[in-house]
Scaffold this active site. Structure first.
Site, PDB file in Angstrom:
ATOM      1  N   SER A 292       0.841  -1.399  -0.002  1.00 32.71           N
ATOM      2  CA  SER A 292       0.185  -0.134   0.037  1.00 32.71           C
ATOM      3  C   SER A 292       0.864   1.237  -0.169  1.00 32.71           C
ATOM      4  CB  SER A 292      -1.151  -0.139   1.173  1.00 32.71           C
ATOM      5  OG  SER A 292      -1.982   0.919   1.163  1.00 32.71           O
ATOM      6  N   ASP A 303      10.213   5.348  -9.751  1.00 32.35           N
ATOM      7  CA  ASP A 303       9.477   5.872 -10.964  1.00 32.35           C
ATOM      8  C   ASP A 303      10.406   7.266 -11.304  1.00 32.35           C
ATOM      9  OD1 ASP A 303       7.939   3.572 -11.548  1.00 32.35           O
ATOM     10  OD2 ASP A 303       6.020   4.795 -11.209  1.00 32.35           O
ATOM     11  N   LYS A 317      -0.701  -4.133  -3.508  1.00 34.41           N
ATOM     12  CA  LYS A 317      -1.921  -3.499  -3.172  1.00 34.41           C
ATOM     13  C   LYS A 317      -1.845  -2.203  -3.834  1.00 34.41           C
ATOM     14  CE  LYS A 317      -4.794  -2.235   0.480  1.00 34.41           C
ATOM     15  NZ  LYS A 317      -5.161  -0.851   0.623  1.00 34.41           N
TER      16      LYS A 317
END
Length: 554
Positions: A292, A303, A317
């Site tokens: 999460s 990223d 998740k």
């Protein structure tokens, strides 16, 4: 032209009419099935042979309905609201200690008091056997039963009667409950080579401020590199995760987008503050229990090419929940959207199918899609965060697992409580070690206790024998099977010696925890942490670090 416009309008009307008809049909199905459910319960309540508990029966119906959706959409009746509050805030009112069942005694014992909390301040120790809370006996009760009675309104005082295992004496402690805030950063500190280390255990309210303080403190101590440990961190607040990432990336970046059925569920989360440091090399440690908000943190840094992710693939998740108020002070934690991190990917690893009673479907690697980091590196969706550097931790031998938690003789706990009774102090967490003489004493106790365990190799051999008999090969290979069985024979003394170092580490970990609490336990564990060692090696090699953040072929 008029003809074309007419045809287009007719098509739009047809589509709109079809949609309206579908919506009308859906609304009818909802009303019909709610009416059926209501009628069934009324008949049960009127005619069933036994008197029904409406909260239990209807609650079971609600929970069965939610289970067909996903594991994160949950119903909290009024008496369970505090569980949701604790999940969101990390706070509860109680004594501040982990408890567990002692298999030998059949009773609940204190397992790990938290530093500075009522249990520790009152003088409770690891291994203390809980006998009574005020006038209520706790003998033979389960963990949930005892835990519920240890918690209560802050400021309330109760008498806790325990038996101390090292002396056998019964003792009564007066304990005052108070609001307990679980530590979100149980430990941070300096490592060799100018490496700062921060362990973040959860994303609860206020953790971003704690993270900022810890990071600034480490920089003040001379940290020029950082290891952020998110292993075992199950997540929490999305807003806190955004603020933490913001410490290392510029203001104004979109880190997360949430997308759901309703427009209100669609939202962008941007960094709002000036960063603390955009240049310091960062390695993020992750594992299969990193989930999460932890995955948002690790995935965003990956990223944006702002840090190297190291460890094993995360949980996966990518769903977002919001709490909703319901009538009569009940609440619903409802999945409303999926989240997408800077590259545009959603890392949700499981599809929850709702037809036919509901089932789960793990997304195959072949069905995932390629996305690109800011620098052009390839990353994928649909299966958690894949680390830039995969390093698997050392696994514990089966005998160690049995000694630690499954052993019905509780010989390890008995040894540790006697050790604590005999030693008022021990060496600091980073230096404490069990000597060979102390291990020999422990081994003697294990053998005298009658400890036994199920070796996995023996179980696998039994399975192979069954398969060989089924396929008709057993008689020809019987001699080889017998020879192998003799070599895999159960010898506890030999196995204790063979796994001596792993067992010593476990003993050291438990004993250090009793003296120095959670912070000391983490510091002690880092001495043998293979993943941390690899992170430090990587941070000591700037060229290797930079090459991991560059697209392949560059």
């Amino acid at each position: 032209m008029k003809r074309r416009i007419f045809i287009l309008l007719a098509a739009c009307m047809a589509v709109g009419g079809a949609w309206a008809q579908k919506q009308k049909s859906h609304n009818f199905e909802v009303a019909k099935n709610l009416d059926i459910f209501n009628t069934i319960y009324k008949n049960l309540d009127l005619m069933y042979v036994d008197t029904l508990n409406p909260a239990e029966v209807i609650g079971n119906g609600i929970n069965a309905m939610l289970r067909s959706l996903d594991p994160y959409t949950e119903y909290y009746p009024e008496d369970k609201n505090k569980e949701l509050e604790m999940m969101l805030t990390g706070k509860y009112a109680g004594i501040g200690s982990i408890i567990r069942k002692n298999l030998k005694l059949g009773n609940i014992v204190i397992d790990e008091p938290y530093e500075g909390m009522p249990a520790a301040e009152a003088g409770l120790r690891r291994g203390d056997e809980i006998l009574a809370i005020d006038d209520s006996s706790m003998v033979g009760k389960e963990v949930g039963y005892v835990s519920e009675r240890l918690r209560g309104e802050p400021g309330t005082t109760f008498a806790l009667r325990v038996r101390r295992p090292s002396t056998g004496k019964e003792m009564t402690f007066k304990v005052t409950r108070r609001n307990i805030k679980l530590p979100t950063i149980p430990y941070y500190g300096m490592r060799p080579g100018g490496v700062g280390y921060i362990c973040l255990s959860s994303f609860t309210e206020g953790c971003a401020k704690e993270m900022r303080r810890a990071f600034v403190d480490l920089k003040g101590q001379g940290a020029t590199k950082l290891v952020l440990d998110l292993r075992g961190n199950g997540g929490g607040s999305l807003a806190e995760a955004i603020d933490i990432i913001n410490m290392w990336v510029p203001k104004g970046l979109t880190l997360v987008e949430t997308r759901g059925k309703l427009r209100q569920a669609n939202r962008e989360y941007k960094t709002k503050l000036e960063p603390v440091d955009t240049l310091m090399p960062i390695v993020v440690l992750v594992n299969g229990e990193t989930a999460s908000a932890s995955e948002i943190t690790a995935g965003s840094l990956q990223d944006l090419d702002r840090g190297v992710v190291l460890g094993t693939r995360t949980y996966g998740k990518g769903l977002v929940q919001v709490p909703m108020d319901l009538p009569y002070n009940s609440m619903l934690k409802l999945t409303t959207s999926k989240y997408y991190i800077p590259s545009g990917r959603c890392i949700q690893a499981i599809n929850y199918k709702h037809g036919g009673g509901g089932y789960t479907e793990r997304i195959a690697d072949s069905l995932t899609h390629v996305f690109r980091t800011r620098a052009g590196r390839e990353v994928r969706d649909g299966g958690g965060i894949k680390p830039d550097v995969e390093v698997r931790p050392d696994t514990l031998p089966n005998i160690v697992l049995y000694l630690d938690r499954i052993d019905s003789t509780e010989v390890m706990l008995d040894y540790e409580t006697d050790y604590m009774a005999a030693h008022k102090t021990i060496a600091p967490p980073g230096q404490f070690a069990i000597t060979d003489a102390e291990f020999a004493d422990f081994k003697k106790r294990v053998l005298a206790s009658g400890f036994s365990y199920d070796p996995m190799s023996g179980k696998k051999l039994d399975e192979l024998v069954k398969l060989a008999k089924f396929e008709g090969y057993y008689d020809d290979a019987k001699a080889e099977f017998d020879s192998l069985r003799s070599k895999l024979s159960h010898n506890v003394e030999r196995d204790l010696e063979r796994n001596k170092e792993d067992i010593k580490r476990l003993l050291e970990q438990d004993i250090v925890t009793a003296y120095y609490f959670q912070a000391g336990a983490i510091e002690a564990a880092l001495r043998h942490d293979k993943q941390l060692m690899e992170a430090e090696r990587l941070l000591a090699d700037p060229q290797a670090y930079r090459s991991l953040l560059a697209p392949k072929g560059d």
